[in-house]
Design an enzyme around this catalytic site. Structure first.
Site, PDB file in Angstrom:
ATOM      1  N   GLU A 299      61.614  60.869 -67.176  1.00 15.98           N
ATOM      2  CA  GLU A 299      61.516  62.049 -67.838  1.00 15.98           C
ATOM      3  C   GLU A 299      61.728  62.342 -68.975  1.00 15.98           C
ATOM      4  O   GLU A 299      62.009  63.881 -68.707  1.00 15.98           O
ATOM      5  CB  GLU A 299      60.887  62.667 -66.277  1.00 15.98           C
ATOM      6  N   HIS A 323      54.398  60.780 -61.631  1.00 10.56           N
ATOM      7  CA  HIS A 323      56.103  60.952 -61.073  1.00 10.56           C
ATOM      8  C   HIS A 323      56.798  61.447 -62.209  1.00 10.56           C
ATOM      9  O   HIS A 323      57.069  62.524 -62.078  1.00 10.56           O
ATOM     10  CB  HIS A 323      56.691  59.521 -60.875  1.00 10.56           C
ATOM     11  N   GLU A 324      56.762  60.764 -63.828  1.00 13.72           N
ATOM     12  CA  GLU A 324      57.631  61.097 -64.483  1.00 13.72           C
ATOM     13  C   GLU A 324      57.018  62.616 -64.476  1.00 13.72           C
ATOM     14  O   GLU A 324      57.875  63.408 -65.428  1.00 13.72           O
ATOM     15  CB  GLU A 324      57.731  60.339 -65.532  1.00 13.72           C
ATOM     16  N   HIS A 327      57.802  65.293 -62.539  1.00 15.77           N
ATOM     17  CA  HIS A 327      59.880  65.587 -63.217  1.00 15.77           C
ATOM     18  C   HIS A 327      59.287  67.055 -63.933  1.00 15.77           C
ATOM     19  O   HIS A 327      60.538  67.498 -63.843  1.00 15.77           O
ATOM     20  CB  HIS A 327      60.704  64.915 -63.760  1.00 15.77           C
ATOM     21  N   GLU A 346      64.119  63.786 -57.033  1.00  9.27           N
ATOM     22  CA  GLU A 346      63.417  62.436 -56.780  1.00  9.27           C
ATOM     23  C   GLU A 346      62.916  63.246 -55.651  1.00  9.27           C
ATOM     24  O   GLU A 346      61.700  62.054 -55.594  1.00  9.27           O
ATOM     25  CB  GLU A 346      64.089  61.163 -56.810  1.00  9.27           C
ATOM     26  N   ASP A 401      75.034  56.465 -60.196  1.00  8.82           N
ATOM     27  CA  ASP A 401      74.130  54.955 -59.619  1.00  8.82           C
ATOM     28  C   ASP A 401      73.898  54.735 -58.578  1.00  8.82           C
ATOM     29  O   ASP A 401      72.679  53.280 -57.850  1.00  8.82           O
ATOM     30  CB  ASP A 401      74.871  53.848 -60.539  1.00  8.82           C
ATOM     31  N   TYR A 409      64.708  58.886 -52.911  1.00  5.20           N
ATOM     32  CA  TYR A 409      63.277  58.945 -53.497  1.00  5.20           C
ATOM     33  C   TYR A 409      62.151  59.165 -51.957  1.00  5.20           C
ATOM     34  O   TYR A 409      61.774  60.244 -51.718  1.00  5.20           O
ATOM     35  CB  TYR A 409      62.392  57.643 -53.542  1.00  5.20           C
TER      36      TYR A 409
HETATM   37  N1  BES Z   1      64.560  59.972 -63.682  1.00  3.65           N
HETATM   38  C1  BES Z   1      64.549  58.703 -62.951  1.00  3.65           C
HETATM   39  C2  BES Z   1      64.894  57.377 -63.537  1.00  3.65           C
HETATM   40  C3  BES Z   1      66.688  57.646 -63.390  1.00  3.65           C
HETATM   41  C4  BES Z   1      67.543  58.150 -62.273  1.00  3.65           C
HETATM   42  C5  BES Z   1      67.784  56.781 -64.365  1.00  3.65           C
HETATM   43  C6  BES Z   1      68.276  57.584 -62.177  1.00  3.65           C
HETATM   44  C7  BES Z   1      68.645  57.104 -64.475  1.00  3.65           C
HETATM   45  C8  BES Z   1      69.084  57.382 -62.879  1.00  3.65           C
HETATM   46  C9  BES Z   1      62.363  58.398 -62.939  1.00  3.65           C
HETATM   47  O1  BES Z   1      61.898  59.509 -63.070  1.00  3.65           O
HETATM   48  C10 BES Z   1      62.423  57.132 -61.719  1.00  3.65           C
HETATM   49  O2  BES Z   1      62.197  57.558 -60.734  1.00  3.65           O
HETATM   50  N2  BES Z   1      61.587  56.402 -62.445  1.00  3.65           N
HETATM   51  C11 BES Z   1      61.211  54.923 -61.197  1.00  3.65           C
HETATM   52  C12 BES Z   1      60.024  55.432 -61.065  1.00  3.65           C
HETATM   53  C13 BES Z   1      59.133  55.856 -60.174  1.00  3.65           C
HETATM   54  C14 BES Z   1      57.291  55.597 -60.746  1.00  3.65           C
HETATM   55  C15 BES Z   1      59.763  55.676 -58.472  1.00  3.65           C
HETATM   56  C16 BES Z   1      61.682  53.759 -62.215  1.00  3.65           C
HETATM   57  O3  BES Z   1      61.729  53.388 -63.026  1.00  3.65           O
HETATM   58  O4  BES Z   1      61.609  53.055 -61.203  1.00  3.65           O
HETATM   59 ZN    ZN Z   2      62.328  60.004 -61.214  1.00  2.00          ZN
END
Ligand code: BES
Ligand code: ZN
Length: 632
Positions: A299, A323-324, A327, A346, A401, A409
């Site tokens: 995002e 989703h993005e 954010h 999330e 991580d 989520y």
């Molecule tokens: N912000 C996240 C990605 C992220 C989280 C990167 C924590 C590094 C550390 C992003 O918004 C996200 O949640 N992406 C998901 C997709 C979403 C539709 C659930 C993904 O990349 O799978």
């Molecule tokens: Zn996200």
């Protein structure tokens, strides 16, 4: 746990790791200074910064992107505010080569790079003069820049130009910019980026829409953002408008497909604004990156970074855009104060995403997504420690991580949905809208959110409030019994077919031509155990699953294939693992492979070839799984 005032809210001070030091120094200090301009006090989780002493307010980046040496070289000038007696500015830096530090008038300042720390980086401490208000750090990135991936032309769609992109979340901004890399600190920024003249640079800021001959691009982000939202992509990118305030960047041969896929973006922005108030970032653009992008989407403000694996050709994976985009409120406006509060980013975003999807595609559609999410959450929880299934995480001395699971989520989503269920949509929506407004451009802790929720909603009705079971959701394991139920008649249809097939009914009676991606995912996931190879053959023969072009369906099919040791799918498996580097797809497949001896061998053979094409973030995950040594 020591709780301190922070912007009228509470912040937990991670003092446990050093109980002795904590009591010696921290308590008296914190006790004497309960509040210092809304900033968290003392040591922070996952950061060397001490914003209570000196806090960065603005960043000016001046970088040259050199594809030959694979280095970003230049300077970061940081303007900050300080307490009168603050003697140093503490920054995060991880694997940066620091060349020189000077003040606003060019006078050199003494600095110290801290001890090596695999997780948090070394940190950089600059000694301040009495009148120092800004520091200019001259530096270069090194091979240790885990945020950055340098792609060869071969790894791009066009195949002629190199590509570069960054991924800063959660604590990797410090590997390409010296900064206060904590979500509790926000900065505005500007940047001047020099790239080879055939390439275009874009950032999480105001962006150019076409190339210029000089290869120098200037950027500005006027709204304050946390460091994890710093982002840069450089490549053979072209722009196409999607509407008044949205558009898409992609390599020229990907652009038509991307433009078609994201046609509903403008409608999504409108739906989002109708729900929770104005979009505050002026433009909303997307950039489609090469397939080694380790996530589905990121995002980055004004410019979502996205994987090309969502370009399904039927718009069936655009929930990711919702989703993005969501954010832009949850996360980018109201930001988790620490990575222990990740669900505030999330969980709220999945909730908001679902509401956008419902508004545009209807409740039946969004309920399919919800049902799939709940099933995945329950499955994933089986492999997590109970403590890791609380919404409020405990990531002290761990990589943030580790908190990136379905808990933040989907448990987050269902908790908010529970609140909606109990208080009714009208009251809940009013609450959320004012929450985003009231705390915009601020950080929020779980405890701060709960205090606000109590004041505005829970305390007004004790009976309803009790039926929410707040503590079980936030400070307890698993999925609480009060979890809302999801019914999807749509998805029920396919479970019947799966069951009949297992009991021997021929697949020829299954009319799957109208199934959506989500029907397919539910169908494939309903086979809980490995299938006999004969059954796998029948499925593949009837539906051509190994030739599937939809990345989500293919992933689930390949996972079932590995679990069932269905070898005819292995060439497709090898292709999938080498042609894209999205961690969500890689991890389950490698994990399933290493469960058998022969699978382990295959995994290592594939990884040897694929590893150099993956982003450092995906490499780190798969290295861990396969116990891969740097020398291999
Ligand atoms: N912000 C996240 C990605 C992220 C989280 C990167 C924590 C590094 C550390 C992003 O918004 C996200 O949640 N992406 C998901 C997709 C979403 C539709 C659930 C993904 O990349 O799978
Ligand atoms: Zn996200």
């Amino acid at each position: 746990m020591s709780s301190l005032k922070f912007d009228g809210l509470h912040v937990d001070v991670p003092g446990f790791a050093f109980p002795f030091l904590f009591f010696l120094f921290a308590l008296p200090l914190f006790g004497a200074e309960p509040n210092s301009g809304g900033l968290p006090q003392g040591r922070l989780l996952h950061s060397h910064a001490r914003p209570d002493q000196a806090v960065v307010k603005h960043l000016s980046l001046d970088l040259v992107v050199d594809f030959e040496s694979k280095k970003l070289t230049g300077s970061a000038t940081l303007k900050f505010e300080r307490k009168d007696d603050a003697k140093e500015l503490r920054l995060d830096s991880h694997g940066l080569e620091i060349r020189k530090v000077s003040d606003q008038s060019g006078a050199e300042l003494a600095f110290k790079v801290g001890e090596k720390n695999q997780l948090l980086g070394e940190g950089l401490t600059v000694t301040l003069g009495e009148a120092t208000t800004a520091v200019r750090v001259e530096y270069a990135t090194t091979d240790a820049a885990e945020a950055v991936q340098w792609l060869t032309p071969k790894q791009t769609s066009g195949g002629k130009q190199p590509f570069l992109f960054t991924q800063s979340q959660a604590i990797l901004a410090r590997t390409w910019v010296p900064c206060q890399d904590t979500p509790a600190v926000r900065i505005t920024y500007d940047a001047k980026i020099k790239v080879p003249s055939r390439l275009l640079a874009v950032m999480s800021a105001t962006n150019p829409q076409s190339r210029n001959e000089s290869g120098v691009y200037e950027f500005e982000m006027k709204q304050p953002i946390p460091a994890y939202l710093l982002a840069l992509a450089v490549g053979d990118l072209k722009f196409k408008s999607l509407g008044d305030r949205s558009g898409v960047y992609a390599e020229p041969d990907v652009l038509p497909k991307a433009t078609w896929e994201f046609a509903d973006t403008e409608r999504m922005i409108e739906a989002a604004e109708k729900l929770y108030g104005p979009y505050r970032w002026e433009r909303y653009d997307l950039v489609v990156l090469p397939p080694s992008f380790p996530f589905g989407g990121m995002e980055n403000p004004r410019l979502t970074f996205a994987t090309p694996t969502i370009l399904a050709g039927d718009r069936s994976l655009v929930a990711l855009v919702a989703h993005e985009l969501a954010h832009s409120w949850s996360g980018n406006l109201v930001t988790n104060a620490t990575w222990n509060d990740f669900w505030l980013n999330e969980g709220f975003t999945v909730y908001f995403e679902q509401r956008i999807m419902e508004a545009i595609y209807g409740r039946n559609y969004s309920e399919m997504l919800a049902k799939l999410n709940l099933a995945s959450l329950r499955e994933e929880m089986e492999d997590l420690s109970p403590r890791d299934t609380w919404l409020k995480l405990d990531l002290r001395d761990r990589n943030p991580d580790d908190g990136m699971t379905g808990v933040a989520y989907d448990k987050g989503y269902f908790f908010l949905r529970r609140l909606e269920e109990v208080f009714g949509r009208e009251a809940w929506d009013a609450f959320l809208k004012s929450y985003f407004d009231r705390f915009s451009f601020k950080s929020m802790t779980t405890e701060g959110f709960i205090a606000h929720l109590k004041k505005e909603l829970l305390d007004k009705d004790s009976e309803k409030s009790a039926s929410v079971n707040l503590d079980a959701w936030v400070f307890g394991p698993g999925v609480p019994e009060s979890c809302p139920t999801v019914d999807s008649d749509e998805l029920l249809k396919v479970t019947g077919h799966a069951k009949a097939f297992l009991e021997g009914t021929s697949l020829s009676v299954v009319d799957a031509k109208d199934w959506s991606t989500h029907h397919w995912l539910h169908f494939l996931r309903s086979f809980e155990k490995p299938l006999p190879v004969t059954r796998m053959k029948q499925l593949d023969g009837q539906f051509g699953l190994s030739k599937q072009g939809n990345s989500e369906i293919l992933h689930d099919w390949l996972l079932l294939s590995v679990r069932s040791q269905y070898e005819p799918a292995y060439p497709a498996l090898e292709r999938f693992l080498t042609e894209q580097g999205r961690r969500k797809f890689l991890e389950p497949l490698y994990r399933a492979l290493i469960k058998t001896e022969s699978g382990r061998e295959l995994a290592r053979k594939i990884y040897r070839k694929a590893r150099p094409t993956y982003h450092p973030i995906s490499q780190a995950t798969v290295d861990g799984l396969l116990e891969w040594k740097a020398s291999e």
